[in-house]
Design a protein around this motif. Structure first.
Motif, short mmCIF file in Angstrom:
data_model
loop_
_atom_site.label_atom_id
_atom_site.label_comp_id
_atom_site.label_asym_id
_atom_site.label_seq_id
_atom_site.Cartn_x
_atom_site.Cartn_y
_atom_site.Cartn_z
N PHE A 134 0.88 -1.07 -0.05
CA PHE A 134 0.03 0.06 -0.05
C PHE A 134 0.93 1.48 -0.06
N ASP A 138 -4.42 5.51 3.83
CA ASP A 138 -6.04 5.25 3.26
C ASP A 138 -6.19 3.80 2.53
N GLU A 139 -5.25 3.55 1.74
CA GLU A 139 -5.15 2.21 0.98
C GLU A 139 -5.24 0.89 1.98
N TRP A 142 -8.37 0.96 3.88
CA TRP A 142 -9.39 0.31 3.04
C TRP A 142 -9.28 -1.16 2.91
N ARG A 160 -11.48 -0.43 -7.16
CA ARG A 160 -10.72 0.69 -6.60
C ARG A 160 -9.43 0.90 -7.37
N PHE A 161 -8.54 -0.06 -7.50
CA PHE A 161 -7.19 0.22 -7.99
C PHE A 161 -7.02 -0.08 -9.37
N SER A 259 4.92 1.73 -0.33
CA SER A 259 4.90 0.62 -1.25
C SER A 259 6.26 0.37 -1.68
#
Ligand code: HEM
Length: 342
Positions: A134, A138-139, A142, A160-161, A259
């Motif tokens: 991530f 937020d990611e 989620w 989402r991604f 990440s």
């Protein structure tokens, strides 16, 4: 060579409120799971072992790294908790994030959290992955929420991604959590996120001294990782070296993007200290008292003097999330090191 000092945090407007909301979402899940009973940790709910340890700052630390506790060779008492990452207590046979949390005692100086300014502790929290899939908190939050219903996780991630990133993220997740672990004593652990280190910025890694036994198979009991550690500690100590990796530049060693792995070739390991889990009987009445005491503690990367302030969006998110989780589960106060378990 002296590490670079031109690292910087980028804090968007309104971030503090957004991160508080993410922490609240984790607390909501923690509360729901507790279902009226005493709450466990919002994440890393299963404590596999809680033991006592000694932390020795080694001679030979380079001059630039002589910051705070690493200033001169010295020995500190410590408590260590090994955990699985999930918010519910799962068997060790299930794929999961594996964590280690270390609390040093007798640390002088003002600490970052105002209410704990006079605490005498400094904590280190690490997992078995070098980075997260991530980019930011937020990611991450989620994903934690979406993963509560695994059957619909893939379509939600694709929505989402986008399909490409969703697949790449899932591959990384699986690669990091599905690795069968035979022993926590032969595993590497990484802070995965940076902290200040005086004028520098660094990530931490714990390198086990015991080599993995190639023929060792992961156990098949629900608590095999704790049982395996107990068997080792009954025979003798278990040791790790704590190393730092220093910030080089924003491309190779970013502060905000969680990440990106800081590769060892760009940011080599600098040895700082040795963590020794003392020989002990985890199954004796004394061993059980220590485990119970450690389970009630709170480990938090923000439990540190200002020289070691956590850095980057995910770390700032932890500043809210850990406080909410520990409040919800009524964690014990910071220990002062006078505890005896005879
Ligand atoms: C990626 C780097 C991270 C690492 C290495 C890490 C590691 C850990 C470890 C080892 C624990 C268990 C502590 C213990 O034994 O008491 C823990 C607990 C926890 N983590 Fe993290 N974590 C990371 C990121 C995050 C993020 C981004 C969040 C939320 C935004 C988060 C939220 C929590 C919470 C709420 C707990 C439980 C706190 C408590 O009640 O004591 N973590 N983490």
């Amino acid at each position: 060579m002296t590490p670079a000092t031109d690292w910087k945090e980028v804090v968007p407007a309104g971030e503090a409120e957004q991160l508080e909301r993410l922490g609240e979402q984790l607390r909501e899940m923690q509360r729901r799971r507790a279902n009226g009973k005493p709450a466990a940790r919002a994440l890393h709910a299963k404590g596999k072992a809680g033991v006592e340890a000694v932390f020795e700052v080694l001679p030979g630390v380079p001059d630039y790294a002589r910051v705070g506790i690493f200033g001169s060779p010295s020995t500190y008492r410590a408590y260590v908790r090994f955990s699985n990452g999930a918010g519910s207590r799962q068997p060790d046979t299930r794929p999961d994030v594996r964590g280690i949390a270390v609390k040093l005692l007798g640390i002088p100086g003002k600490k970052i959290i105002p209410a704990l300014a006079d605490a005498k502790t400094q904590d280190f929290l690490l997992i078995q992955s070098t980075a997260t899939p991530f980019k930011n908190a937020d990611e991450f939050v989620w994903f934690v929420k979406a993963n509560a219903s695994p059957a619909t996780l893939l379509p939600k991630m694709i929505f989402r991604f986008g399909p490409g990133r969703a697949i790449r993220m899932l591959k990384r997740l699986l690669a990091s959590v599905s690795k069968p672990v035979a022993s926590v004593a032969t595993s590497r652990y990484y802070s995965a996120l940076p902290t200040k280190f005086g004028p520098y910025a660094a990530k931490y890694v714990l390198l086990p001294l015991a080599a993995a036994d190639a023929s060792a198979k992961p156990g098949n009991s629900a608590d095999y990782l704790g049982e395996e550690l107990a068997a080792r500690l009954a025979q003798g100590p278990v040791e790790y070296d704590l190393c730092a990796q220093f910030f080089v530049d924003e491309n190779r060693t970013p502060i905000e993007d969680s990440s990106v792995e800081w590769a060892e070739k760009d940011a080599p390991f600098v040895k700082l200290a040795r963590l020794t889990l003392s020989q002990q009987d985890m199954n004796s009445p004394r061993g059980r008292r220590i485990a119970e005491f450690v389970e009630a503690l709170s480990f938090d990367p923000w439990h540190a003097p200002g020289d070691f302030q956590p850095l980057g969006n995910m770390m700032r998110a932890r500043n809210a999330a850990y406080r909410l989780s520990t409040e919800e589960r009524k964690a014990a106060d910071e220990p002062d090191g006078t505890e005896r378990f005879a």
